[in-house]
Design a protein around this motif. Structure first.
Motif, PDB file in Angstrom:
ATOM      1  N   ILE A 126       0.833  -1.195   0.000  1.00 21.66           N
ATOM      2  CA  ILE A 126       0.000   0.000   0.000  1.00 21.66           C
ATOM      3  C   ILE A 126       0.873   1.252   0.000  1.00 21.66           C
ATOM      4  CG2 ILE A 126      -1.900  -1.173   1.167  1.00 21.66           C
ATOM      5  CD1 ILE A 126      -1.035   0.163   3.759  1.00 21.66           C
ATOM      6  N   PRO A 127       0.352   2.364  -0.547  1.00 22.73           N
ATOM      7  CA  PRO A 127       1.138   3.601  -0.594  1.00 22.73           C
ATOM      8  C   PRO A 127       1.278   4.218   0.795  1.00 22.73           C
ATOM      9  CG  PRO A 127      -1.088   3.985  -1.404  1.00 22.73           C
ATOM     10  CD  PRO A 127      -0.957   2.498  -1.200  1.00 22.73           C
ATOM     11  N   VAL A 128       2.503   4.573   1.156  1.00 23.62           N
ATOM     12  CA  VAL A 128       2.781   5.133   2.483  1.00 23.62           C
ATOM     13  C   VAL A 128       3.738   6.308   2.353  1.00 23.62           C
ATOM     14  CG1 VAL A 128       2.399   2.928   3.659  1.00 23.62           C
ATOM     15  CG2 VAL A 128       4.699   3.528   2.867  1.00 23.62           C
ATOM     16  N   SER A 129       3.821   7.102   3.416  1.00 24.82           N
ATOM     17  CA  SER A 129       4.756   8.219   3.418  1.00 24.82           C
ATOM     18  C   SER A 129       6.189   7.679   3.516  1.00 24.82           C
ATOM     19  CB  SER A 129       4.440   9.182   4.556  1.00 24.82           C
ATOM     20  OG  SER A 129       4.698   8.599   5.815  1.00 24.82           O
ATOM     21  N   PRO A 130       7.181   8.498   3.163  1.00 29.06           N
ATOM     22  CA  PRO A 130       8.556   8.001   3.013  1.00 29.06           C
ATOM     23  C   PRO A 130       9.109   7.191   4.178  1.00 29.06           C
ATOM     24  CG  PRO A 130       8.401  10.193   2.096  1.00 29.06           C
ATOM     25  CD  PRO A 130       7.064   9.908   2.733  1.00 29.06           C
ATOM     26  N   THR A 131       8.849   7.607   5.427  1.00 29.79           N
ATOM     27  CA  THR A 131       9.446   6.882   6.551  1.00 29.79           C
ATOM     28  C   THR A 131       8.796   5.525   6.800  1.00 29.79           C
ATOM     29  OG1 THR A 131       7.990   8.032   8.119  1.00 29.79           O
ATOM     30  CG2 THR A 131      10.162   9.007   7.719  1.00 29.79           C
ATOM     31  N   GLN A 132       7.692   5.240   6.132  1.00 31.29           N
ATOM     32  CA  GLN A 132       7.012   3.959   6.312  1.00 31.29           C
ATOM     33  C   GLN A 132       7.311   2.960   5.205  1.00 31.29           C
ATOM     34  OE1 GLN A 132       5.035   3.656   9.279  1.00 31.29           O
ATOM     35  NE2 GLN A 132       6.194   5.553   9.518  1.00 31.29           N
ATOM     36  N   VAL A 133       8.034   3.401   4.175  1.00 28.65           N
ATOM     37  CA  VAL A 133       8.339   2.521   3.041  1.00 28.65           C
ATOM     38  C   VAL A 133       9.206   1.352   3.500  1.00 28.65           C
ATOM     39  CG1 VAL A 133       9.607   2.353   0.859  1.00 28.65           C
ATOM     40  CG2 VAL A 133       8.100   4.299   1.278  1.00 28.65           C
ATOM     41  N   GLY A 134       8.803   0.161   3.100  1.00 28.64           N
ATOM     42  CA  GLY A 134       9.574  -1.037   3.425  1.00 28.64           C
ATOM     43  C   GLY A 134       9.202  -1.677   4.743  1.00 28.64           C
ATOM     44  N   GLY A 135       8.298  -1.063   5.487  1.00 27.18           N
ATOM     45  CA  GLY A 135       7.890  -1.617   6.773  1.00 27.18           C
ATOM     46  C   GLY A 135       6.531  -2.292   6.693  1.00 27.18           C
ATOM     47  N   ILE A 136       6.270  -3.188   7.634  1.00 29.48           N
ATOM     48  CA  ILE A 136       4.954  -3.802   7.734  1.00 29.48           C
ATOM     49  C   ILE A 136       4.046  -2.832   8.471  1.00 29.48           C
ATOM     50  CG2 ILE A 136       3.608  -5.680   8.717  1.00 29.48           C
ATOM     51  CD1 ILE A 136       5.929  -7.505   8.268  1.00 29.48           C
ATOM     52  N   VAL A 137       3.016  -2.379   7.801  1.00 27.23           N
ATOM     53  CA  VAL A 137       2.100  -1.404   8.382  1.00 27.23           C
ATOM     54  C   VAL A 137       1.129  -2.090   9.334  1.00 27.23           C
ATOM     55  CG1 VAL A 137       0.350   0.331   7.859  1.00 27.23           C
ATOM     56  CG2 VAL A 137       2.327   0.061   6.353  1.00 27.23           C
ATOM     57  N   ARG A 138       0.615  -3.230   8.932  1.00 23.93           N
ATOM     58  CA  ARG A 138      -0.247  -4.033   9.792  1.00 23.93           C
ATOM     59  C   ARG A 138      -0.240  -5.467   9.270  1.00 23.93           C
ATOM     60  NH1 ARG A 138      -3.406  -0.414   7.004  1.00 23.93           N
ATOM     61  NH2 ARG A 138      -4.939  -1.260   5.526  1.00 23.93           N
ATOM     62  N   MET A 139      -0.652  -6.393  10.122  1.00 24.99           N
ATOM     63  CA  MET A 139      -0.679  -7.799   9.723  1.00 24.99           C
ATOM     64  C   MET A 139      -1.736  -8.539  10.525  1.00 24.99           C
ATOM     65  SD  MET A 139       2.740  -9.419  11.544  1.00 24.99           S
ATOM     66  CE  MET A 139       3.813  -8.142  10.927  1.00 24.99           C
ATOM     67  N   GLY A 140      -2.057  -9.730  10.069  1.00 30.07           N
ATOM     68  CA  GLY A 140      -3.029 -10.547  10.783  1.00 30.07           C
ATOM     69  C   GLY A 140      -2.681 -12.018  10.672  1.00 30.07           C
ATOM     70  N   PHE A 141      -3.151 -12.791  11.652  1.00 27.08           N
ATOM     71  CA  PHE A 141      -2.887 -14.231  11.683  1.00 27.08           C
ATOM     72  C   PHE A 141      -4.198 -14.968  11.944  1.00 27.08           C
ATOM     73  CE2 PHE A 141       1.754 -14.010  12.009  1.00 27.08           C
ATOM     74  CZ  PHE A 141       1.939 -12.713  12.475  1.00 27.08           C
ATOM     75  N   ALA A 142      -4.303 -16.183  11.416  1.00 31.37           N
ATOM     76  CA  ALA A 142      -5.445 -17.051  11.685  1.00 31.37           C
ATOM     77  C   ALA A 142      -4.976 -18.495  11.666  1.00 31.37           C
ATOM     78  CB  ALA A 142      -6.547 -16.840  10.646  1.00 31.37           C
ATOM     79  N   GLY A 143      -5.282 -19.234  12.734  1.00 34.15           N
ATOM     80  CA  GLY A 143      -4.908 -20.636  12.808  1.00 34.15           C
ATOM     81  C   GLY A 143      -3.423 -20.865  12.930  1.00 34.15           C
ATOM     82  N   THR A 144      -2.695 -19.900  13.470  1.00 32.96           N
ATOM     83  CA  THR A 144      -1.240 -20.005  13.582  1.00 32.96           C
ATOM     84  C   THR A 144      -0.816 -20.349  15.007  1.00 32.96           C
ATOM     85  OG1 THR A 144      -1.144 -17.607  13.916  1.00 32.96           O
ATOM     86  CG2 THR A 144      -0.815 -18.405  11.683  1.00 32.96           C
ATOM     87  N   THR A 145       0.478 -20.556  15.188  1.00 33.40           N
ATOM     88  CA  THR A 145       1.032 -20.850  16.503  1.00 33.40           C
ATOM     89  C   THR A 145       2.008 -19.740  16.895  1.00 33.40           C
ATOM     90  OG1 THR A 145       2.976 -22.063  15.717  1.00 33.40           O
ATOM     91  CG2 THR A 145       0.915 -23.302  15.914  1.00 33.40           C
TER      92      THR A 145
END
Length: 289
Positions: A126-145
């Motif tokens: 997704i498009p982000v401002s310069p300091t956020q480029v290359g980072g994980i903005v958000r994430m989610g898990f389901a059925g994981t350990t």
């Protein structure tokens, strides 16, 4: 009707991707369990080479039909690398490392690569401002350990995205179970609004080195214009206790120079968004300070 004629009647479409169907089961059963002829062995004519080739060919066809169903699972189990036009992915030690070659590609191409490795991973850049480029903005898990991990970074470490040899990368722990999904920051195209931002005053952002919090609108707008930036406003309503805020339902008020700025955020390339109130507050509702 003898067994060979029965085999010959099995149509190709009964085999393609349907090894568990009735046609395929009949074929396999006939091949591996042909009943002995009631004719005397001495009086039976020898089987021709053509007949033997037909049986061999049908066996091979059946094997391919079974592989069409079972093959992907077997291949995924031992897969160590995959590449398409958008992404390269490989197993490095105890984690998969995916290198993004095209940050603007169709998201389906990213999922395709992970699926080829036997991983149920969804990814969207997704498009982000310069300091956020290359980072994980958000994430989610389901059925994981607890052992299942996702990560993201620039490769090599410390490189500047957009320069030759610098790539966005994603890491997934080996043996990842369940489903994972994450959003990774990429540079914005011209005219795209950012979907994740850093503070406008941070190094690398459009108001780098300038602290807008608590200043009047007039002063902040003057600084923004000095940097050739466009300014938009968002009127906020502080919570009664001063901790946190909401967005005013009425965004039509004319913001004056005497209003106050509580945060400056990048909105898109060349545009900064100011979060403002008409009255001065003893406590910044955005930062809580």
């Amino acid at each position: 009707m003898n067994e060979l004629r029965q085999l010959a009647r099995v149509r190709d479409e009964q085999l393609a991707g349907q090894a568990s169907g009735a046609g395929a089961r009949a074929l396999l059963a006939a091949i591996v369990a042909e009943e002995p002829s009631t004719e005397d062995a001495g009086s039976r004519a020898p089987r021709s080479r053509r007949t033997r080739r037909l049986v061999v060919g049908l066996v091979a066809t059946a094997a391919l039909a079974v592989a069409a169903v079972m093959g992907p699972t077997l291949l995924k189990r031992d897969a160590t690398s995959y590449a398409n036009t958008a992404i390269d992915i490989e197993l490095r030690g105890d984690e998969y490392v995916a290198r993004i070659k095209d940050p603007f590609a169709d998201h389906a191409l990213y999922a395709e690569a992970f699926q080829a490795m036997g991983l149920d991973i969804g990814m969207e850049l997704i498009p982000v401002s310069p300091t956020q480029v290359g980072g994980i903005v958000r994430m989610g898990f389901a059925g994981t350990t607890m052992d299942d991990k996702l990560g993201g970074n620039l490769e090599p470490d410390g490189c500047a995205f957009g320069h030759e040899g610098c790539f966005l990368t994603v890491t997934v722990s080996k043996g990842f179970k369940g489903r994972g999904v994450f959003y990774l920051g990429r540079p914005a195209k011209p005219g795209e609004k950012y979907q994740a931002v850093g503070q406008a005053g941070r190094k690398g952002e459009m108001l780098e080195g300038y602290d807008a919090d608590g200043r009047t609108v007039g002063k902040v707008v003057a600084e923004a214009r000095r940097r050739n930036l466009r300014v938009v406003f968002q009127i906020i309503e502080p919570n009664p206790d001063g901790n946190g805020f909401g967005m005013s339902r009425d965004q039509s008020a004319e913001v004056g120079d005497h209003w106050y700025v509580w945060a400056a955020e990048p909105e898109q390339v060349g545009t900064v968004r100011l979060l403002v109130t008409e009255k001065h507050l003893r406590k910044n509702p955005v930062t809580g300070e």
